[in-house]
Write an enzyme that holds these catalytic residues in place. Sequence first.
Site, mmCIF file in Angstrom:
data_model
loop_
_atom_site.group_PDB
_atom_site.id
_atom_site.type_symbol
_atom_site.label_atom_id
_atom_site.label_comp_id
_atom_site.label_asym_id
_atom_site.label_seq_id
_atom_site.Cartn_x
_atom_site.Cartn_y
_atom_site.Cartn_z
ATOM 1 N N LYS A 112 0.866 -1.187 0.000
ATOM 2 C CA LYS A 112 0.000 0.000 0.000
ATOM 3 C C LYS A 112 0.891 1.221 0.000
ATOM 4 C CE LYS A 112 -4.509 0.828 0.185
ATOM 5 N NZ LYS A 112 -5.612 -0.048 -0.269
HETATM 6 P P1 NAD Z 1 -12.908 7.621 -2.808
HETATM 7 O O1 NAD Z 1 -11.890 8.647 -2.518
HETATM 8 O O2 NAD Z 1 -13.353 7.447 -4.213
HETATM 9 O O3 NAD Z 1 -14.209 7.880 -1.924
HETATM 10 C C1 NAD Z 1 -14.143 8.024 -0.531
HETATM 11 C C2 NAD Z 1 -15.485 8.549 -0.023
HETATM 12 O O4 NAD Z 1 -15.462 8.577 1.393
HETATM 13 C C3 NAD Z 1 -15.795 9.979 -0.482
HETATM 14 O O5 NAD Z 1 -17.187 10.087 -0.715
HETATM 15 C C4 NAD Z 1 -15.386 10.815 0.732
HETATM 16 O O6 NAD Z 1 -16.075 12.053 0.799
HETATM 17 C C5 NAD Z 1 -15.782 9.890 1.855
HETATM 18 N N1 NAD Z 1 -15.063 10.151 3.093
HETATM 19 C C6 NAD Z 1 -13.741 10.400 3.249
HETATM 20 N N2 NAD Z 1 -13.454 10.599 4.544
HETATM 21 C C7 NAD Z 1 -14.608 10.449 5.216
HETATM 22 C C8 NAD Z 1 -14.971 10.502 6.573
HETATM 23 N N3 NAD Z 1 -14.053 10.785 7.523
HETATM 24 N N4 NAD Z 1 -16.272 10.280 6.909
HETATM 25 C C9 NAD Z 1 -17.181 9.994 5.969
HETATM 26 N N5 NAD Z 1 -16.903 9.931 4.655
HETATM 27 C C10 NAD Z 1 -15.635 10.146 4.292
HETATM 28 O O7 NAD Z 1 -12.321 6.244 -2.226
HETATM 29 P P2 NAD Z 1 -12.750 4.757 -2.629
HETATM 30 O O8 NAD Z 1 -11.808 4.280 -3.659
HETATM 31 O O9 NAD Z 1 -14.225 4.694 -2.868
HETATM 32 O O10 NAD Z 1 -12.390 3.963 -1.290
HETATM 33 C C11 NAD Z 1 -13.313 3.864 -0.218
HETATM 34 C C12 NAD Z 1 -12.906 2.710 0.696
HETATM 35 O O11 NAD Z 1 -12.904 1.484 -0.062
HETATM 36 C C13 NAD Z 1 -11.509 2.804 1.288
HETATM 37 O O12 NAD Z 1 -11.508 2.239 2.568
HETATM 38 C C14 NAD Z 1 -10.661 1.965 0.348
HETATM 39 O O13 NAD Z 1 -9.491 1.475 0.946
HETATM 40 C C15 NAD Z 1 -11.640 0.851 0.044
HETATM 41 N N6 NAD Z 1 -11.347 0.131 -1.204
HETATM 42 C C16 NAD Z 1 -11.305 0.781 -2.402
HETATM 43 C C17 NAD Z 1 -11.041 0.056 -3.555
HETATM 44 C C18 NAD Z 1 -11.048 0.686 -4.917
HETATM 45 O O14 NAD Z 1 -10.993 -0.064 -5.896
HETATM 46 N N7 NAD Z 1 -11.134 1.983 -5.056
HETATM 47 C C19 NAD Z 1 -10.816 -1.330 -3.474
HETATM 48 C C20 NAD Z 1 -10.864 -1.953 -2.236
HETATM 49 C C21 NAD Z 1 -11.144 -1.213 -1.106
#
Ligand code: NAD
Length: 420
Positions: A112
Amino acid sequence: MVAPAVDDIETSPFAAVNHYFDQGAVAAGIAPDYRLLLKTPYREMRVEVPVRMDDGRLEVYIGYRVQHNGARGPYKGGVRYHPQADLDEIRALASLMTWKTALVDIPFGGAKGGIQVDPRGMSDDELKQMTRRYTQHISYILGINRDIPAPDINTNAQIMAWMMDAYGQKMGYTPGIVTGKPLELGGSPGREQATAQGLAYVLEAAAKDLDFPVEGARVAIQGFGNVGSWTARILYKLGCRIVAVSDIDGGVGNVDGLEVPALLKHVHETGSVTGFPGADPLTQDELLTCDCDLLIPAAVGGVIDADVAERVRARVVVEAANHPVTPGGDQILAGRDVIVLPDLLMNAGGVIVSYFEWVQNIQEFRWTLERVNDELKRFITEAYRQVQVVQSQERLSMRIAAYMIGISRVMEATRLRGYV
Ligand code: NAD
């Protein structure tokens, strides 16, 4: 402010992941000395990332890349831009990737990366500069057979394009160096929605086994970025009622269900779910404890601690985010018979399709969306079935069963290599 103790499982994400690791490793019969080996990250790089801001100021951010374990293949894991992306958090996320890639049986290790920064309000130019500098500085440990980054919180296909270009300037055309790229640069059909799509495939299978309906289920989703918004879109199509959503600015809810296409349009136009017409404003706490059937944290880690867990009203918590439930929260949810579908499995769709993207880049061949989704369904459903079998045979939670499977595979690869 006193810094959180790094051995406190409620405040240190790496300690929390290792808390689950220990349980999975004991169940897998791993000897204590190997447990220490498997827990310890292989390599950690910390870099300075200077950025000349548009107003002439010089900012210096700190970036990390942690390569946790590479026994089963090249290191793989996203890059996050977030104020809480410190070394402890990145270590935890890298470790989760090791067990996740092993659980879904794709030939990758775990890594990561991240920059400790709040990128909101940064201009495209500042973001591009920061991304290119970070990529240059960690490029020594990257490689298509060594370490392949991907998007995570606050990073997206555009940022992957800048990373690919910065790496390519030094090493030549290498699209397979990152996944989650735009389609025009060798991205895969279906990668953007892959995490949510994988979640939906497992949810449909689990709903039958655990006897809860998907159609008509009332769903609350925290986070409306890549994972949260695609989850809303896909579950809405499957007939769920999305009763509450939130992003970093706040939440909105409607007991009759939010009109998801209109909500997506609102977010596209305003940048946030807040202020969506016809919905009531909600705080994060109200969203996490609202009356719903499925609660889907899809933002940051540690949001469901013991206090919140006592008040969760959902029957099922679906971990779309990484480590959204603290060990204390997990224990309380278990005591209240709330089903927790764990992150290792539920959000693995992203890295599975990242694997397909990497394969396509190496083959210099593009798959159809149908093929991507068929293969995704096959990989993730198979992993779910294995978790189900181990869970019932060993009488473990789904989380610990998932860890046990992942850890066993990494241990076997370590043994076969004759590593120590
Ligand atoms: P992203 O940046 O696209 O979206 C994150 C969202 O969370 C946004 O809407 C943001 O406003 C919100 N957010 C951020 N901080 C916050 C808080 N303190 N309280 C409430 N909302 C908050 O990110 P993503 O890619 O959608 O990732 C989201 C989660 O999924 C993370 O934990 C990431 O590790 C996990 N994840 C993502 C992927 C991927 O393919 N993108 C894969 C596996 C896991």
